[in-house]
Motif scaffolding. Structure first.
Motif: not given
Length: 400
Positions: A254-260, A265-266, A273-282, A390-391
């Motif tokens: 359960k926590p893994t779903f939220l963590i992923l 998102l991060l 501001i927000f890149s879908v491409k980076d969200a996937w690759s990174r 995270i930072v």
């Protein structure tokens, strides 16, 4: 219109149809000739057990009931069924584990009589099954305590496998009417929760400490209820450690779903501001580091536990985490910058350290006070390491 035996309406069919060639009623059935013969569909199932009672379900491991001075007692099968094995596997993976209990009370095996030994155990089904499968050639009474579906060792630590519960269950079951002797064989791992002297005072039954493992019970009884050194020694072999891994992993689902979700998102935060491409690759890179931390802490730690340095499990987890993190950095060095690699290193190490520390609850030599002391020291460090990861991960997106 014609009506068949099931009450369904049938239209008249012309002469020469199948129903006319083979008339249904050409061979009349005598009334009550065979009550199990089906007029249509499959034959009926077996009759209900003579032991069935409204509102109660007879468990599959109950073979029959025997009459005693204290009332009927279920005689249980000592051979585990496929259903027993299947449910045990599910419990090992944490599925239904918190409700895997049986009714407390008195059970028996073989041809138990007034002189048969009384074995005391918990009402956790895995524990109960581990005991009964070792009693195939023995006649014994099994007194099952209400430990809220928790195994012997943990229940003793939680004061559920306790002096009070032993006394209560002896009295409620009417054990003194069933057996002529006054002896109870308790598993050694229950000793932390039971006072033998107080049980004797409260119930009139003497406590005899049995072996640690259920598979030693036959040898223990054959030796006149005497345990040798091997029966008193707690082992923690590789197989005994690895069998605990599935349930440890089940806690992470359960926590893994939220963590992923948080990871992806991060990972998309950056100059745009927000890149879908980076969200996937990174996000794939960060998820890989997280997965490496899970493997290092929940699988690698128990596998190589005796050879890891340090006494604290958080340190052991950190060591395996560092090893796993190095492999992550080597794998991703061509696609990640130095800040990202540093973040991934901290992520894997923190996750592994935390999960390695969780393993203390599964070991036979970690005390509750020692675990609490370690957690007070380790969790703040793990939290700071995770926060730093995270930072750095977010900041790394602005310096690529």
């Amino acid at each position: 219109m014609k009506t068949d035996c099931c009450g369904e309406n049938k239209k008249k069919e012309p002469f020469g149809s199948v129903s006319h060639l083979k008339p249904f009623a050409s061979t009349p059935v005598k009334k009550n000739e065979n009550k199990d013969a089906a007029c249509c569909g499959p034959p009926p199932g077996p009759e209900c057990s003579r032991f069935a009672r409204p509102g109660y379900e007879i468990c599959g491991f109950v073979e029959e009931f025997i009459d005693t001075a204290a009332g009927p007692v279920p005689k249980i099968r000592t051979k585990l069924s496929m259903a027993d094995h299947a449910m045990s596997v599910l419990a090992r993976f944490g599925i239904g584990r918190d409700s895997y209990g049986i009714a407390p009370g008195i059970y028996c095996t073989g041809t138990s009589d007034a002189d048969s030994p009384v074995l005391v155990t918990a009402n956790y089904k895995l524990t109960f099954d581990a005991l009964r499968k070792e009693l195939s050639s023995l006649s014994a009474w099994i007194l099952v305590l209400d430990t809220r579906g928790i195994n012997v060792w943990c229940a003793a630590g939680k004061s559920l496998f306790s002096t009070e519960e032993v006394i209560k269950r002896v009295k409620v079951s009417g054990l003194d009417k069933i057996v002529s002797h006054r002896e109870l064989i308790l598993p050694q791992l229950s000793a932390t929760g039971v006072s033998a002297i107080d049980v004797k005072k409260g119930s009139g039954f003497k406590v005899i400490w049995g072996p640690i493992r259920a598979n030693d019970i036959k040898q223990f009884l054959d030796a006149g209820m005497k345990a040798d050194e091997s029966m008193r020694r707690v082992t923690f072999t590789v197989s005994e450690r690895l069998v605990l891994v599935p349930v440890e992993l089940s806690f992470l689902v359960k926590p893994t779903f939220l963590i992923l979700l948080g990871i992806f998102l991060l990972s998309g935060i950056g100059i745009e501001i927000f890149s879908v491409k980076d969200a996937w690759s990174r996000g794939i890179m960060a998820a890989s580091a997280y997965a490496a931390g899970i493997f290092a802490g929940a699988v690698f730690v128990p596998a190589v536990l005796p050879w890891l340095p340090g006494k604290a499990f958080s340190i052991k987890g950190a060591v395996t985490g560092i090893i796993a993190a190095i492999f992550v950095m080597i794998t991703l060095k061509d696609v990640a910058n130095v800040w990202e690699l540093t973040s991934l290193f901290l992520c894997t190490t923190a996750v592994s350290s935390y999960l390695g520390m969780n393993f203390t609850g599964s070991t036979p030599y970690a005390s509750p006070s020692g675990v609490e002391k370690e957690m007070r020291k380790a969790i703040p460090v793990q939290a700071l390491t995770g926060f730093a990861s995270i930072v750095l991960w977010i900041g790394a997106a602005f310096v690529r």
